[in-house]
Design an enzyme around this catalytic site. Structure first.
Site, mmCIF file in Angstrom:
data_model
loop_
_atom_site.group_PDB
_atom_site.id
_atom_site.type_symbol
_atom_site.label_atom_id
_atom_site.label_comp_id
_atom_site.label_asym_id
_atom_site.label_seq_id
_atom_site.Cartn_x
_atom_site.Cartn_y
_atom_site.Cartn_z
ATOM 1 N N ARG A 92 -2.685 -2.351 1.613
ATOM 2 C CA ARG A 92 -3.839 -1.563 1.183
ATOM 3 C C ARG A 92 -3.818 -1.410 -0.341
ATOM 4 O O ARG A 92 -2.745 -1.311 -0.952
ATOM 5 C CB ARG A 92 -3.744 -0.180 1.846
ATOM 6 C CG ARG A 92 -4.880 0.788 1.571
ATOM 7 C CD ARG A 92 -6.103 0.421 2.317
ATOM 8 N NE ARG A 92 -7.035 1.547 2.427
ATOM 9 C CZ ARG A 92 -8.354 1.419 2.373
ATOM 10 N NH1 ARG A 92 -8.899 0.232 2.202
ATOM 11 N NH2 ARG A 92 -9.139 2.466 2.517
ATOM 12 N N THR A 366 -15.821 -5.086 5.776
ATOM 13 C CA THR A 366 -14.471 -5.525 6.027
ATOM 14 C C THR A 366 -14.545 -6.801 6.843
ATOM 15 O O THR A 366 -15.610 -7.191 7.286
ATOM 16 C CB THR A 366 -13.743 -4.396 6.793
ATOM 17 O OG1 THR A 366 -13.888 -3.181 6.045
ATOM 18 C CG2 THR A 366 -12.302 -4.673 7.021
ATOM 19 N N THR A 384 -10.226 -6.174 3.353
ATOM 20 C CA THR A 384 -11.530 -5.702 2.928
ATOM 21 C C THR A 384 -11.689 -5.664 1.419
ATOM 22 O O THR A 384 -10.709 -5.593 0.668
ATOM 23 C CB THR A 384 -11.769 -4.283 3.492
ATOM 24 O OG1 THR A 384 -13.085 -3.849 3.180
ATOM 25 C CG2 THR A 384 -10.769 -3.291 2.940
ATOM 26 N N ASN A 386 -14.056 -3.306 0.809
ATOM 27 C CA ASN A 386 -14.736 -2.043 1.117
ATOM 28 C C ASN A 386 -16.216 -2.298 1.339
ATOM 29 O O ASN A 386 -16.619 -2.662 2.424
ATOM 30 C CB ASN A 386 -14.498 -0.975 0.060
ATOM 31 C CG ASN A 386 -14.827 0.414 0.593
ATOM 32 O OD1 ASN A 386 -14.687 0.667 1.795
ATOM 33 N ND2 ASN A 386 -15.263 1.310 -0.255
ATOM 34 N N ASP A 408 -13.035 5.035 -1.011
ATOM 35 C CA ASP A 408 -12.425 5.499 0.241
ATOM 36 C C ASP A 408 -11.573 6.743 0.033
ATOM 37 O O ASP A 408 -11.139 7.366 1.003
ATOM 38 C CB ASP A 408 -11.584 4.386 0.877
ATOM 39 C CG ASP A 408 -12.389 3.564 1.865
ATOM 40 O OD1 ASP A 408 -13.602 3.808 1.999
ATOM 41 O OD2 ASP A 408 -11.814 2.668 2.517
ATOM 42 N N SER A 437 -7.886 4.762 5.346
ATOM 43 C CA SER A 437 -8.641 3.618 5.857
ATOM 44 C C SER A 437 -9.049 3.839 7.303
ATOM 45 O O SER A 437 -8.398 4.587 8.046
ATOM 46 C CB SER A 437 -7.790 2.345 5.765
ATOM 47 O OG SER A 437 -8.435 1.256 6.387
ATOM 48 N N SER A 438 -10.130 3.157 7.707
ATOM 49 C CA SER A 438 -10.538 3.127 9.111
ATOM 50 C C SER A 438 -10.136 1.822 9.792
ATOM 51 O O SER A 438 -10.400 1.654 10.983
ATOM 52 C CB SER A 438 -12.058 3.301 9.230
ATOM 53 O OG SER A 438 -12.466 4.575 8.786
ATOM 54 N N GLY A 458 -16.451 -2.848 9.672
ATOM 55 C CA GLY A 458 -17.515 -1.894 9.963
ATOM 56 C C GLY A 458 -17.325 -0.510 9.387
ATOM 57 O O GLY A 458 -17.946 0.439 9.859
#
Length: 557
Positions: A92, A366, A384, A386, A408, A437-438, A458
């Site tokens: 990340r 992403t 990603t 983003n 984010d 993060s998702s 998404g």
């Protein structure tokens, strides 16, 4: 049930016949862009393992899928080896060392657009370091061989697809974003459908990474050029930021749902906890008895979503900076208390829901791809920029787009970000910190073997997209392609709206309104609740499923 599946396939895949999974007995790749999927399968056929294929696909997507594929962003890799061991590689992005809590607020305390657009929106990229770490520890084929397909695609070009041109059509947000930056405008806004898009600057950058290794991006000539461009354009990333960046291995989260073990993403992803927490709220509730697509089942799952996202706003952040209360959030007693607040007949207004009391309990855009090799090793990668095309900046002379991952963070705790997520102090900006993060690469095992590998792009909708595909397979007994094609829904607590994809019947929508749900308007187009890619391993066959909401491809042998 079959009629509903056929209707879904008609609405989402443009066909009157339900789509079937792609089958293979040895190996399978599912990726959001077809040429990258071809690259991964070729690596597997030539003797590479799933890690090798993942590295090759990741770099190929940086060329063929600039919307989200990248070397200027970051992400996560979840791995389960054939012997059952697992790992999670966190690459990340990080906040630059000169970042500060209020850096995106103006003199009146209002949020600016600097966290979304332009040089200041960029976190320190992690993708090259992450793929390098994965290959160094677990790869089999030579590094240069895995880089070659991406270099060839960047040098020789590839055909511009209709989907690519549609994403950049004049007047769209993506077009307006890239048009602000000369290099991005020159490279991406000139080609038309059917043209060949070559990227010589990106090819040269990838060639340096091929010849000098991932370290060149962080300490060599690429790093020097990137840092100089940042300084010249008001960006924050320095040579020191790049030199200090490291990808790290973490322990995946584990849980159970019915007869399956769940292996999923730990913090700084919020997705793994979300999957385990929502599955915990659903297990034993009997929600599935009403059937897939029913108002009753949608309502109950949406209420579980609503409660998780309320917790997400309060308790999640980078575990290197904030002690995420994982055991408390996943405590059976705590999950039972959240389930107890769900009324099976009536929606609870989000204003009445807050993050749960943990005290008593102990215990944009992403891309995603999945790979299973002939030895049984499985890899799920989500990475990603983003937002689509990141912050819009293509680095002059280097040819790659930069992320806008700083959005984010909670640039102003308590206010919405680009995905309308409300986040708290745990995710406030700090130097060297990774934003929450998702991204949710996830696997399910059964009887000691990988059963399901999945994930999605998404934004904030990733977690709920992954959740619903799991439920469709495990609880509603769909095959993997039907499970992905089925219409999805999304609730993230705030704003208090239930988002529905097309394909959910008007009668069901009316019932949900009668239960107190505020249905989000379609506006110009219906929402897309993530684009999930998955592989099921069952009865001696690998079944690959690509989401018809995008231009993905599943390919196996």
């Amino acid at each position: 049930m079959r009629l509903r599946v056929v209707l879904c396939a008609f609405l989402l895949a443009g066909s009157v016949v339900a789509r079937q999974p792609v089958l293979g007995q040895h190996a399978m790749v599912v990726a959001q862009e077809p040429l990258a999927a071809d690259v991964g399968l070729a690596v597997l056929k030539s003797g590479g393992n799933a890690i090798d294929a993942a590295v090759a696909v990741g770099f190929a997507l940086a060329v063929t899928y600039p919307f989200a594929g990248n070397i200027g962003g970051g992400g996560f890799m979840l791995v389960r080896f054939a012997d059952g061991k697992t790992t999670f590689i966190d690459f990340r992005e990080k906040a630059p060392l000169s970042a500060s809590r209020n850096m995106y607020l103006d003199a009146n305390g209002k949020l600016t657009s600097d966290s979304l657009v332009g040089w200041r929106a960029c976190g320190v990229p992690g993708s090259v370091r992450g793929f390098g770490l994965a290959h160094e520890k677990y790869g089999r084929k030579p590094w240069a061989e895995l880089m070659d397909p991406a270099i060839q695609l960047a040098t020789g070009g590839f055909p511009v697809t209709f989907q690519f041109t549609q994403s950049l059509i004049a007047g769209t947000p993506n077009n307006k974003l890239l048009a602000q930056f000369p290099e991005s405008k020159r490279i991406f806004l000139s080609p038309h459908y059917g043209d060949s898009l070559s990227q010589p600057e990106l090819a040269a950058t990838l060639t340096r990474i091929r010849n000098h290794g991932p370290g060149d991006f962080y300490e060599g000539e690429i790093a020097r050029q990137l840092a100089a461009a940042m300084e010249a354009n008001g960006g924050l990333i320095t040579l020191d930021d790049l030199k200090q960046y490291q990808a790290v291995e973490r322990t995946p989260l584990r849980g159970h749902y019915r007869d399956y073990e769940i292996i999923t993403a730990p913090p700084p992803s919020s997705g793994g906890i979300g999957i385990l927490q929502m599955l915990g709220m659903l297990e034993g509730s009997g929600y599935e008895k009403a059937g897939a697509g029913s108002a009753a089942s949608i309502h109950y799952v949406a209420e579980a979503m609503r409660r998780f996202y309320a917790d997400r706003s309060e308790y999640f952040g980078d575990p290197d900076f904030f002690k995420v209360p994982v055991s408390k959030l996943l405590s059976p007693r705590y999950i039972a208390s959240r389930r107890a607040g769900i009324d099976p007949r009536r929606a609870t207004p989000s204003q009445q829901i807050r993050a749960g009391n943990l005290g008593p309990y102990e215990s944009t855009e992403t891309t995603h791809f999945n790979i299973i090799d002939d030895e049984g090793t499985a890899v799920a990668v989500t990475y990603t920029l983003n937002g689509g095309y990141g912050n819009g900046v293509t680095v002059p002379g280097l040819g790659f787009l930069l992320n806008n991952e700083m959005d984010d963070f909670a640039a102003k705790p308590g206010e919405e970000n680009m995905f309308h997520l409300i986040q708290g102090e745990a995710n406030a900006i700090q130097p060297g910190k990774r934003p929450l993060s998702s991204m949710t690469p996830t696997m399910l095992t059964r009887d000691g073997k990988v059963f399901l590998v999945l994930g999605a792009p998404g934004g904030s909708r990733i977690i709920n997209g992954v959740l619903q595909v799991i439920l469709n397979i495990v609880d509603f007994h769909m095959n993997v392609q039907d499970a992905i094609d089925w219409p999805r829904f999304h609730h993230q607590w705030m704003p208090d709206q239930l988002y529905l994809e097309r394909g959910i019947s008007p009668d069901t929508v009316a019932i949900l309104r009668g239960m107190g749900h505020k249905i989000a308007p379609y506006e110009n187009t219906a929402p897309v609740i993530a684009r999930v890619e998955a592989i099921v391993n069952e009865n001696g066959w690998l079944q690959g499923a690509a989401d018809g909401r995008g231009n993905a491809k599943a390919e196996g042998y």
